[in-house]
Design a protein around this motif. Sequence first.
Motif, PDB file in Angstrom:
ATOM      1  N   TYR A 195      44.667  30.243  31.959  1.00  0.00           N
ATOM      2  CA  TYR A 195      44.254  31.619  31.695  1.00  0.00           C
ATOM      3  C   TYR A 195      43.476  32.199  32.878  1.00  0.00           C
ATOM      4  O   TYR A 195      43.711  33.332  33.293  1.00  0.00           O
ATOM      5  CB  TYR A 195      43.401  31.685  30.426  1.00  0.00           C
TER       6      TYR A 195
ATOM      7  N   ASP B 225      45.912  32.910  35.704  1.00  0.00           N
ATOM      8  CA  ASP B 225      46.677  34.130  35.447  1.00  0.00           C
ATOM      9  C   ASP B 225      45.821  35.377  35.610  1.00  0.00           C
ATOM     10  O   ASP B 225      46.286  36.390  36.140  1.00  0.00           O
ATOM     11  CB  ASP B 225      47.270  34.099  34.037  1.00  0.00           C
ATOM     12  N   LEU B 226      44.582  35.302  35.149  1.00  0.00           N
ATOM     13  CA  LEU B 226      43.674  36.432  35.284  1.00  0.00           C
ATOM     14  C   LEU B 226      43.407  36.742  36.761  1.00  0.00           C
ATOM     15  O   LEU B 226      43.439  37.901  37.173  1.00  0.00           O
ATOM     16  CB  LEU B 226      42.354  36.137  34.559  1.00  0.00           C
TER      17      LEU B 226
ATOM     18  N   ARG C 237      47.048  41.170  42.133  1.00  0.00           N
ATOM     19  CA  ARG C 237      48.209  42.071  42.155  1.00  0.00           C
ATOM     20  C   ARG C 237      47.802  43.507  41.876  1.00  0.00           C
ATOM     21  O   ARG C 237      48.327  44.430  42.484  1.00  0.00           O
ATOM     22  CB  ARG C 237      49.252  41.609  41.151  1.00  0.00           C
ATOM     23  N   THR C 238      46.874  43.726  40.955  1.00  0.00           N
ATOM     24  CA  THR C 238      46.393  45.070  40.658  1.00  0.00           C
ATOM     25  C   THR C 238      45.650  45.647  41.859  1.00  0.00           C
ATOM     26  O   THR C 238      45.809  46.809  42.196  1.00  0.00           O
ATOM     27  CB  THR C 238      45.462  45.052  39.438  1.00  0.00           C
TER      28      THR C 238
ATOM     29  N   HIS D  12      48.030  46.896  44.653  1.00  0.00           N
ATOM     30  CA  HIS D  12      48.788  48.109  44.357  1.00  0.00           C
ATOM     31  C   HIS D  12      47.943  49.369  44.417  1.00  0.00           C
ATOM     32  O   HIS D  12      48.452  50.467  44.297  1.00  0.00           O
ATOM     33  CB  HIS D  12      49.474  48.007  42.991  1.00  0.00           C
TER      34      HIS D  12
ATOM     35  N   ILE E  77      45.361  36.004  39.344  1.00  0.00           N
ATOM     36  CA  ILE E  77      46.589  36.521  39.957  1.00  0.00           C
ATOM     37  C   ILE E  77      46.817  37.976  39.577  1.00  0.00           C
ATOM     38  O   ILE E  77      47.192  38.798  40.418  1.00  0.00           O
ATOM     39  CB  ILE E  77      47.791  35.645  39.561  1.00  0.00           C
ATOM     40  N   SER E  78      46.584  38.308  38.302  1.00  0.00           N
ATOM     41  CA  SER E  78      46.791  39.699  37.883  1.00  0.00           C
ATOM     42  C   SER E  78      45.798  40.642  38.558  1.00  0.00           C
ATOM     43  O   SER E  78      46.144  41.774  38.900  1.00  0.00           O
ATOM     44  CB  SER E  78      46.699  39.830  36.363  1.00  0.00           C
ATOM     45  N   ARG E  79      44.575  40.186  38.772  1.00  0.00           N
ATOM     46  CA  ARG E  79      43.591  41.035  39.470  1.00  0.00           C
ATOM     47  C   ARG E  79      43.964  41.230  40.931  1.00  0.00           C
ATOM     48  O   ARG E  79      43.787  42.308  41.487  1.00  0.00           O
ATOM     49  CB  ARG E  79      42.200  40.435  39.361  1.00  0.00           C
TER      50      ARG E  79
END
Length: 63
Positions: free
Chosen positions: A48, A51-52, A58-59, A62, A54-56
Amino acid sequence: MTGYDPHNLFLLMFSVPMWFVELFTDIHRVNVWFMYALTVLSWALIGYLGDLGISRIRTWRHL
């Protein structure tokens, strides 16, 4: 043959909680099912958090 080896070698190798348990006590005195549950929970938490992170990233890229 001596009976002193760990019964669950893979659990000992891949269980993060078991790494800390063996520092403080004999691993034969710990409930194996409890260690299995802690292992699953610890790897779920590690996944978790990965994943958290990696998502931060990627955000953030962008923006």
